[in-house]
Design a protein around this motif. Structure first.
Motif, PDB file in Angstrom:
ATOM      1  N   HIS A 155       0.853  -1.189   0.000  1.00 37.84           N
ATOM      2  CA  HIS A 155       0.000   0.000   0.000  1.00 37.84           C
ATOM      3  C   HIS A 155       0.889   1.238   0.000  1.00 37.84           C
ATOM      4  N   PRO A 156       0.502   2.265  -0.737  1.00 42.58           N
ATOM      5  CA  PRO A 156       1.306   3.490  -0.719  1.00 42.58           C
ATOM      6  C   PRO A 156       1.085   4.274   0.569  1.00 42.58           C
ATOM      7  N   THR A 157       2.145   4.896   1.057  1.00 47.76           N
ATOM      8  CA  THR A 157       2.028   5.827   2.179  1.00 47.76           C
ATOM      9  C   THR A 157       1.482   7.149   1.649  1.00 47.76           C
ATOM     10  N   PRO A 158       0.495   7.757   2.302  1.00 46.94           N
ATOM     11  CA  PRO A 158      -0.076   9.008   1.783  1.00 46.94           C
ATOM     12  C   PRO A 158       0.991  10.091   1.633  1.00 46.94           C
ATOM     13  N   SER A 159       0.873  10.874   0.575  1.00 47.35           N
ATOM     14  CA  SER A 159       1.822  11.958   0.336  1.00 47.35           C
ATOM     15  C   SER A 159       1.482  13.164   1.203  1.00 47.35           C
ATOM     16  N   LYS A 160       2.474  14.038   1.387  1.00 45.83           N
ATOM     17  CA  LYS A 160       2.240  15.278   2.131  1.00 45.83           C
ATOM     18  C   LYS A 160       1.134  16.098   1.484  1.00 45.83           C
ATOM     19  N   GLU A 161       1.124  16.102   0.154  1.00 46.25           N
ATOM     20  CA  GLU A 161       0.127  16.891  -0.575  1.00 46.25           C
ATOM     21  C   GLU A 161      -1.283  16.356  -0.346  1.00 46.25           C
ATOM     22  N   ALA A 162      -1.411  15.023  -0.336  1.00 42.25           N
ATOM     23  CA  ALA A 162      -2.727  14.428  -0.108  1.00 42.25           C
ATOM     24  C   ALA A 162      -3.194  14.678   1.325  1.00 42.25           C
ATOM     25  N   ILE A 163      -2.276  14.559   2.282  1.00 40.74           N
ATOM     26  CA  ILE A 163      -2.638  14.781   3.687  1.00 40.74           C
ATOM     27  C   ILE A 163      -3.064  16.232   3.915  1.00 40.74           C
ATOM     28  N   ALA A 164      -2.405  17.159   3.228  1.00 44.79           N
ATOM     29  CA  ALA A 164      -2.696  18.582   3.420  1.00 44.79           C
ATOM     30  C   ALA A 164      -4.128  18.943   3.043  1.00 44.79           C
TER      31      ALA A 164
ATOM     32  N   HIS B 298       6.197  -0.584  12.619  1.00 42.35           N
ATOM     33  CA  HIS B 298       6.393  -2.002  12.324  1.00 42.35           C
ATOM     34  C   HIS B 298       5.069  -2.673  11.980  1.00 42.35           C
ATOM     35  N   VAL B 299       4.006  -2.274  12.667  1.00 43.50           N
ATOM     36  CA  VAL B 299       2.685  -2.850  12.395  1.00 43.50           C
ATOM     37  C   VAL B 299       2.252  -2.502  10.971  1.00 43.50           C
ATOM     38  N   PHE B 300       2.447  -1.248  10.583  1.00 43.66           N
ATOM     39  CA  PHE B 300       2.065  -0.858   9.226  1.00 43.66           C
ATOM     40  C   PHE B 300       2.899  -1.575   8.174  1.00 43.66           C
ATOM     41  N   ARG B 301       4.174  -1.786   8.468  1.00 45.37           N
ATOM     42  CA  ARG B 301       5.005  -2.531   7.514  1.00 45.37           C
ATOM     43  C   ARG B 301       4.502  -3.962   7.355  1.00 45.37           C
TER      44      ARG B 301
ATOM     45  N   MET C  52       5.380   4.943   8.316  1.00 48.40           N
ATOM     46  CA  MET C  52       4.122   5.669   8.233  1.00 48.40           C
ATOM     47  C   MET C  52       4.183   6.976   9.027  1.00 48.40           C
ATOM     48  N   GLY C  53       4.629   6.891  10.267  1.00 53.05           N
ATOM     49  CA  GLY C  53       4.600   8.073  11.117  1.00 53.05           C
ATOM     50  C   GLY C  53       3.173   8.397  11.517  1.00 53.05           C
ATOM     51  N   VAL C  54       3.044   9.255  12.514  1.00 53.04           N
ATOM     52  CA  VAL C  54       1.714   9.565  13.027  1.00 53.04           C
ATOM     53  C   VAL C  54       0.859  10.291  11.989  1.00 53.04           C
ATOM     54  N   LYS C  55       1.452  11.146  11.171  1.00 49.06           N
ATOM     55  CA  LYS C  55       0.667  11.866  10.167  1.00 49.06           C
ATOM     56  C   LYS C  55       0.057  10.919   9.144  1.00 49.06           C
ATOM     57  N   GLY C  56       0.888  10.009   8.616  1.00 49.05           N
ATOM     58  CA  GLY C  56       0.380   9.069   7.633  1.00 49.05           C
ATOM     59  C   GLY C  56      -0.645   8.127   8.217  1.00 49.05           C
ATOM     60  N   ALA C  57      -0.407   7.673   9.445  1.00 51.08           N
ATOM     61  CA  ALA C  57      -1.330   6.741  10.085  1.00 51.08           C
ATOM     62  C   ALA C  57      -2.697   7.369  10.323  1.00 51.08           C
ATOM     63  N   VAL C  58      -2.706   8.604  10.795  1.00 54.63           N
ATOM     64  CA  VAL C  58      -3.982   9.299  11.029  1.00 54.63           C
ATOM     65  C   VAL C  58      -4.714   9.515   9.704  1.00 54.63           C
TER      66      VAL C  58
END
Length: 204
Positions: free
Chosen positions: A5-14, A132-135, A143-149
């Motif tokens: 699965h792709p990690t969300p981009s900064k642009e998409a999160i914004a 690790h869970v996301f991997r 992922m980091g907290v931003k991507g996970a949220v």
């Protein structure tokens, strides 16, 4: 073959609506033994805590940070920001981190664990790095907290760059620092529960 699965981009999160945050009315600053004892009494009712640390940033090549200077722990209701200047408060923070049977969930915790061993003299137990869970679930990048949220709640987690690089060794933390630190831990716990990892309901 594992699905990736792709990690969300900064642009998409914004583009997402903001994720809710704990306000100061649900954040406790812990500086003394009595405050730490009260915090641990409340934390003891939960089976999992959100967990993170903050250290004074370094800007010079050979500069050493003697962090962590702050440890933050959260339940679903509140967060506690432990300052580690006071020896008794520091000892109880160490005791909490070394407590078995309570999951301490956060993101990118390898460096945090190393610093805790060096400064507090304990090995944090039952620490769960959510990256690790996301991997394991097919996300290639951390992922980091931003991507996970963004993935789990379709919301944008707000992190202040100014607060992240502020002086966490100061005797007095600002309101912005408290909000930043507390919500890092709280959001990690929200992610933990949303992933279905909770071993049980908080004890009564």
């Amino acid at each position: 073959m594992h699905t990736t699965h792709p990690t969300p981009s900064k642009e998409a999160i914004a583009l997402l609506d903001p994720f809710e945050r704990l306000g100061l009315d649900r954040i406790e600053l812990v500086q003394t033994l009595s405050q730490a004892e009260r915090a641990l009494d409340e934390l003891a009712r939960a089976t999992a805590w959100g967990f993170d640390t903050e250290s004074k940033p370094t800007f010079q090549k050979h500069e050493v940070s003697h962090g962590p200077h702050v440890v933050q722990l959260a339940t679903m209701e509140r967060a506690w920001v432990f300052q580690l200047h006071d020896g008794d408060c520091r000892a109880l923070a160490a005791e909490a981190l070394a407590r078995p049977g309570v999951v301490k969930a956060g993101f990118g915790l390898g460096d945090d664990r190393k610093r805790i061993r060096e400064k507090l003299g304990v090995e944090p137990l039952d620490v769960l790095d959510l990256n690790h869970v996301f991997r394991q679930r097919g996300y290639r990048k951390d992922m980091g907290v931003k991507g996970a949220v963004a993935v789990l709640f379709n919301r944008r987690f707000i992190k202040s760059g100014k607060a992240s690089t502020s002086n966490w060794a100061n005797d007095r933390l600002t309101e912005a620092q408290l909000i930043y630190a507390a919500n890092d831990a709280w959001a990690a716990l929200r992610v933990y529960h949303a992933l279905g990892l909770d071993p049980g309901q908080p004890a009564a």
